[in-house]
Design a protein around this motif. Structure first.
Motif, short mmCIF file in Angstrom:
data_model
loop_
_atom_site.label_atom_id
_atom_site.label_comp_id
_atom_site.label_asym_id
_atom_site.label_seq_id
_atom_site.Cartn_x
_atom_site.Cartn_y
_atom_site.Cartn_z
N PRO A 42 50.67 -29.56 -31.14
CA PRO A 42 51.60 -30.62 -31.55
C PRO A 42 53.06 -30.25 -31.34
O PRO A 42 53.89 -31.13 -31.10
N ASP A 43 53.38 -28.96 -31.44
CA ASP A 43 54.77 -28.56 -31.24
C ASP A 43 55.24 -28.84 -29.83
O ASP A 43 56.43 -29.08 -29.59
N VAL A 44 54.32 -28.80 -28.87
CA VAL A 44 54.67 -29.07 -27.47
C VAL A 44 54.69 -30.57 -27.20
O VAL A 44 55.57 -31.08 -26.49
N CYS A 45 53.75 -31.29 -27.78
CA CYS A 45 53.62 -32.72 -27.47
C CYS A 45 54.61 -33.58 -28.24
O CYS A 45 55.07 -34.61 -27.72
N GLU A 46 54.94 -33.19 -29.46
CA GLU A 46 55.79 -34.05 -30.29
C GLU A 46 57.15 -34.33 -29.67
O GLU A 46 57.59 -35.49 -29.67
N PRO A 47 57.88 -33.35 -29.12
CA PRO A 47 59.17 -33.67 -28.49
C PRO A 47 59.04 -34.64 -27.32
O PRO A 47 59.91 -35.50 -27.13
N ILE A 48 57.97 -34.51 -26.55
CA ILE A 48 57.78 -35.42 -25.41
C ILE A 48 57.54 -36.84 -25.90
O ILE A 48 58.13 -37.80 -25.38
N LEU A 49 56.71 -36.99 -26.92
CA LEU A 49 56.38 -38.33 -27.41
C LEU A 49 57.55 -38.98 -28.12
O LEU A 49 57.79 -40.19 -27.98
N ARG A 50 58.30 -38.20 -28.89
CA ARG A 50 59.39 -38.77 -29.67
C ARG A 50 60.67 -38.93 -28.85
O ARG A 50 61.30 -40.01 -28.87
N GLU A 51 61.06 -37.88 -28.14
CA GLU A 51 62.35 -37.90 -27.48
C GLU A 51 62.29 -38.52 -26.09
O GLU A 51 63.13 -39.36 -25.73
N THR A 52 61.31 -38.12 -25.30
CA THR A 52 61.24 -38.64 -23.92
C THR A 52 60.82 -40.10 -23.90
O THR A 52 61.44 -40.93 -23.22
N PHE A 53 59.77 -40.44 -24.65
CA PHE A 53 59.26 -41.81 -24.62
C PHE A 53 59.79 -42.66 -25.77
O PHE A 53 59.69 -43.89 -25.71
N GLY A 54 60.30 -42.04 -26.81
CA GLY A 54 60.88 -42.79 -27.91
C GLY A 54 59.88 -43.49 -28.79
O GLY A 54 60.18 -44.57 -29.34
N PHE A 55 58.70 -42.93 -28.95
CA PHE A 55 57.70 -43.54 -29.81
C PHE A 55 58.08 -43.37 -31.27
O PHE A 55 58.76 -42.41 -31.65
N HIS A 56 57.58 -44.28 -32.10
CA HIS A 56 57.88 -44.23 -33.52
C HIS A 56 57.25 -42.98 -34.15
O HIS A 56 56.13 -42.60 -33.79
#
Length: 328
Positions: A42-56
């Motif tokens: 999750p530490d690797v995936c969370e920045p991509i999902l939140r910052e790159t794609f802007g998911f809630h």
């Protein structure tokens, strides 16, 4: 493992983009970006999902926690879906294992997260690399391909359960052992677990086929309706299999009860045949102290011979009488 597939506006397909290039690809509204996150922390995936794609953040937290039933959430510009793949292994204590697939669907992107690799997702990925036509019709159609592959893996699981039920039905009359009863309850739990996956998954596909989601075009809904029809048929099959398992359980209990009745019947017959013997032995085995009258006749050879004859004829007579009454 982070892998990506990007179809640019000019139709060219690029793979294995860097994370920094995702933002540029998202700006191409006519393109298609598929990012697959498999087995990453999750530490690797969370920045991509939140910052790159802007998911809630709530949607991201749900995606990174593998503990949800199939569902679909509409976040306006994108959809968040939870789908499941199933595996069947009769050697495990719980034959059916579920693997969660979290999906984010947007106008020009598809993001999938798998905590553990899923064969259906790998097959879809390989098909897109082998034939670029799979990525030419947009992310919603790509989601349909992925959902269809997941549902296709359900049928072999159902067929394996059906074969296991057939084997149990063959054994229940020959060798109704406690281990067979354990197999029956294991299959019953497996079918219940499969039903809990198929039922909400069916509702998810029904919403995609009939709902008014902005990211799903009207011409794509017919494809989701096709997957929905497959799930309806699978649900009906699982209900039929549950009835078969229930019938197998009732048959097992009936066979065991019948065998117990046969055992009790034999023991009752033995006890009944021994009752006159016990009476005769007990009567002539009594001790008489200072008898008032003479007992020479009752202790003579003739009395002994008559007693032996009675002890032989009494069980035989009772046996023939019970046979005549069809008790044996």
């Amino acid at each position: 493992m982070i892998r990506s597939l990007y179809r640019a506006q000019d139709g060219r397909v690029h793979t294995d983009l860097r994370v920094e290039e995702f933002t540029t690809a998202l700006q191409d509204v006519e393109g298609l970006l598929w990012v697959d996150l498999t087995g990453d922390s999750p530490d690797v995936c969370e920045p991509i999902l939140r910052e790159t794609f802007g998911f809630h953040p709530l949607a991201v937290d749900d995606a990174l926690e593998e503990s949800h039933v199939p569902k679909v959430d509409d976040w306006g510009q994108y959809l968040y879906l939870v789908l499941h793949a199933v595996r069947f292994d009769h050697r495990d204590e719980e034959p059916i294992n579920t693997l969660e697939l979290d999906v984010f669907l947007g106008q020009n992107f598809l993001v999938t997260y798998q905590a553990r690799p899923i064969e259906a997702a790998d097959r879809t990925w390989t098909a897109c690399q082998r034939d670029e036509r799979h990525v030419q019709e947009g992310p919603a159609h790509l989601l349909y391909k992925l959902a269809d592959e997941l549902v296709a893996d359900y049928m072999p699981v159902v067929e394996n359960i059906d074969e296991a039920i057939d084997q149990i039905e063959d054994q229940v009359f020959d060798d109704p052992t406690p281990s067979l009863l354990e197999q029956v309850f294991t299959l019953k739990r497996s079918l219940l677990r499969l039903r809990r996956i198929i039922a909400p998954r069916r509702e998810v596909l029904n919403k995609l086929a009939r709902g008014d989601f902005m990211v799903v075009d009207a011409e794509e809904r017919v494809f989701f309706r096709d997957v929905y029809d497959h799930l309806v048929r699978l649900y009906d099959i699982t209900e039929s299999l549950r009835d078969l398992v229930g019938s197998a359980l009732d048959t097992y209990l009936s066979v065991v009860n019948n065998r117990m009745n046969e055992v009790m019947k034999i023991l009752t017959v033995i006890t009944t045949l021994c009752m006159p013997l016990s009476f005769l032995v007990g009567f002539f085995g009594m001790n008489f102290f200072q008898p008032i009258t003479s007992l020479e006749f009752w202790t003579g050879k003739l009395a002994f011979a008559l007693t032996l004859i009675a002890m032989v004829l009494a069980p035989i007579s009772m046996y023939l009488w019970m046979r005549r009454r069809a008790w044996m």
